[in-house]
Design a protein around this motif. Sequence first.
Motif, short mmCIF file in Angstrom:
data_model
loop_
_atom_site.label_atom_id
_atom_site.label_comp_id
_atom_site.label_asym_id
_atom_site.label_seq_id
_atom_site.Cartn_x
_atom_site.Cartn_y
_atom_site.Cartn_z
N CYS A 18 23.92 67.05 50.42
CA CYS A 18 25.26 66.46 50.22
C CYS A 18 25.92 66.98 48.96
O CYS A 18 25.28 67.59 48.10
CB CYS A 18 25.16 64.93 50.17
SG CYS A 18 24.27 64.29 48.73
N GLU A 19 27.20 66.71 48.87
CA GLU A 19 27.98 67.10 47.69
C GLU A 19 29.11 66.10 47.50
O GLU A 19 29.44 65.34 48.41
CB GLU A 19 28.56 68.51 47.88
CG GLU A 19 29.55 68.58 49.02
CD GLU A 19 30.05 69.99 49.30
OE1 GLU A 19 29.89 70.86 48.43
OE2 GLU A 19 30.61 70.22 50.38
N HIS A 20 29.69 66.14 46.32
CA HIS A 20 30.85 65.31 46.04
C HIS A 20 32.11 66.07 46.43
O HIS A 20 32.21 67.27 46.17
CB HIS A 20 30.90 64.94 44.56
CG HIS A 20 29.91 63.90 44.19
ND1 HIS A 20 30.12 62.55 44.44
CD2 HIS A 20 28.69 63.98 43.63
CE1 HIS A 20 29.07 61.87 44.03
NE2 HIS A 20 28.18 62.70 43.55
N VAL A 95 29.71 60.66 48.40
CA VAL A 95 29.18 61.97 48.79
C VAL A 95 29.43 62.25 50.27
O VAL A 95 29.61 61.34 51.08
CB VAL A 95 27.66 62.10 48.52
CG1 VAL A 95 27.38 62.18 47.03
CG2 VAL A 95 26.89 60.97 49.19
N GLU A 96 29.45 63.52 50.58
CA GLU A 96 29.64 63.98 51.96
C GLU A 96 28.54 64.98 52.30
O GLU A 96 28.04 65.68 51.42
CB GLU A 96 31.00 64.67 52.10
CG GLU A 96 32.17 63.74 51.82
CD GLU A 96 33.51 64.48 51.76
OE1 GLU A 96 33.49 65.74 51.77
OE2 GLU A 96 34.54 63.80 51.68
N PHE A 97 28.19 65.06 53.58
CA PHE A 97 27.23 66.06 54.02
C PHE A 97 27.79 67.46 53.78
O PHE A 97 28.98 67.72 54.00
CB PHE A 97 26.95 65.93 55.52
CG PHE A 97 25.99 64.83 55.87
CD1 PHE A 97 24.63 64.97 55.59
CD2 PHE A 97 26.43 63.68 56.49
CE1 PHE A 97 23.74 63.96 55.93
CE2 PHE A 97 25.55 62.66 56.83
CZ PHE A 97 24.19 62.80 56.55
N LEU A 98 26.93 68.39 53.38
CA LEU A 98 27.30 69.79 53.41
C LEU A 98 27.48 70.20 54.87
O LEU A 98 26.84 69.61 55.75
CB LEU A 98 26.19 70.65 52.80
CG LEU A 98 26.43 71.19 51.39
CD1 LEU A 98 26.51 70.05 50.41
CD2 LEU A 98 25.32 72.14 50.99
N PRO A 99 28.30 71.21 55.14
CA PRO A 99 28.47 71.65 56.52
C PRO A 99 27.12 71.95 57.19
O PRO A 99 26.32 72.72 56.64
CB PRO A 99 29.32 72.92 56.38
CG PRO A 99 30.06 72.74 55.09
CD PRO A 99 29.12 71.97 54.19
N GLY A 100 26.89 71.32 58.32
CA GLY A 100 25.66 71.59 59.07
C GLY A 100 24.45 70.80 58.61
O GLY A 100 23.41 70.85 59.27
N ALA A 101 24.55 70.07 57.50
CA ALA A 101 23.36 69.42 56.94
C ALA A 101 22.86 68.26 57.79
O ALA A 101 21.64 68.09 57.97
CB ALA A 101 23.64 68.94 55.51
N ALA A 127 21.70 55.36 46.50
CA ALA A 127 23.08 55.02 46.88
C ALA A 127 23.69 56.13 47.72
O ALA A 127 24.43 55.87 48.69
CB ALA A 127 23.92 54.78 45.62
N LYS A 128 23.37 57.36 47.40
CA LYS A 128 23.88 58.50 48.20
C LYS A 128 23.28 58.48 49.60
O LYS A 128 23.99 58.66 50.60
CB LYS A 128 23.55 59.83 47.51
CG LYS A 128 24.29 60.04 46.20
CD LYS A 128 23.83 61.33 45.53
CE LYS A 128 24.40 61.43 44.13
NZ LYS A 128 23.82 62.56 43.38
N ILE A 134 21.16 57.95 55.74
CA ILE A 134 19.91 58.67 55.99
C ILE A 134 18.75 58.14 55.15
O ILE A 134 17.75 58.82 54.94
CB ILE A 134 20.06 60.20 55.74
CG1 ILE A 134 20.56 60.47 54.32
CG2 ILE A 134 20.99 60.81 56.78
CD1 ILE A 134 20.50 61.94 53.93
N GLU A 135 18.86 56.89 54.69
CA GLU A 135 17.81 56.37 53.79
C GLU A 135 16.47 56.19 54.49
O GLU A 135 15.44 56.09 53.83
CB GLU A 135 18.25 55.06 53.11
CG GLU A 135 18.50 53.90 54.04
CD GLU A 135 19.95 53.80 54.51
OE1 GLU A 135 20.44 54.77 55.14
OE2 GLU A 135 20.57 52.74 54.28
N ASP A 136 16.48 56.16 55.83
CA ASP A 136 15.21 55.97 56.55
C ASP A 136 14.68 57.27 57.16
O ASP A 136 13.75 57.25 57.95
CB ASP A 136 15.40 54.95 57.68
CG ASP A 136 15.81 53.59 57.14
OD1 ASP A 136 15.37 53.25 56.02
OD2 ASP A 136 16.58 52.88 57.82
N ARG A 137 15.25 58.41 56.74
CA ARG A 137 14.88 59.67 57.39
C ARG A 137 13.66 60.35 56.78
O ARG A 137 13.14 61.30 57.34
CB ARG A 137 16.06 60.66 57.33
CG ARG A 137 17.32 60.16 57.99
CD ARG A 137 17.11 59.91 59.48
NE ARG A 137 16.86 61.14 60.21
CZ ARG A 137 17.82 61.93 60.71
NH1 ARG A 137 19.07 61.61 60.57
NH2 ARG A 137 17.50 63.02 61.37
#
Length: 222
Positions: A18-20, A95-101, A127-128, A134-137
Amino acid sequence: MSTADTSTVFLDLDETICEHPRSTADRLADAFDAAGVEPFFDVPDFRRRLARVTADSAVELREKCFAGIADELGRDPADALAVARAYEDPDPTEVEFLPGAEAALDALAAGHDLALVTNGDRETQRAKLAALGIEDRFAAATYAGSTGVVKPDPDPFHRTLSALGIEASEAVHVGNSLRSDVAGAQAAGMEAVWLARVEEDADCVPEYRIDSMRDLHAPPWV
Ligand SMILES: [Mg+2]
């Protein structure tokens, strides 16, 4: 090189998953502006120092980094501290996912356990993960910023391997920093995938290089 016996994928979080939306460069420019200091260093300088500094808080980390850069450049340390204090921490829930992440996590999870190895502190990084859903991944997560021993030290990797009860040869690590992620994973005896978003000089050579998280939809080690 292995790898049919790769059971587990370790992943870095920041700038890998992820990124801001507002970049570090934007926030640094704002901090110089707010502190009334003419910009005298850039994000690559910041990142270079970051790998060599540990601190108990984000502010202290920035103070040490910026003061170190000022020292190198013969600038007034007071200016560096003013910029460090003016720098606004990004909101971890934005935060947002990076492309494809996000799809990469799904694809990797189909054939591997996933683990997180991040230099951030637990509270911020949790928090992110929650914001991304995705906290359970992850079968294990190491928040190195909460212990003070950060990548490229192999310790965060060793601890994650121990938590999972696996050997270094069974896992690969994916991260965007040659100096922190690739060097750290290799120091722990693991293979590393470098997400090469920004060119970087380092003394290590990643086993695999990808240009986008989309490249993990078909893992390069399989
Ligand atoms: Mg990173």
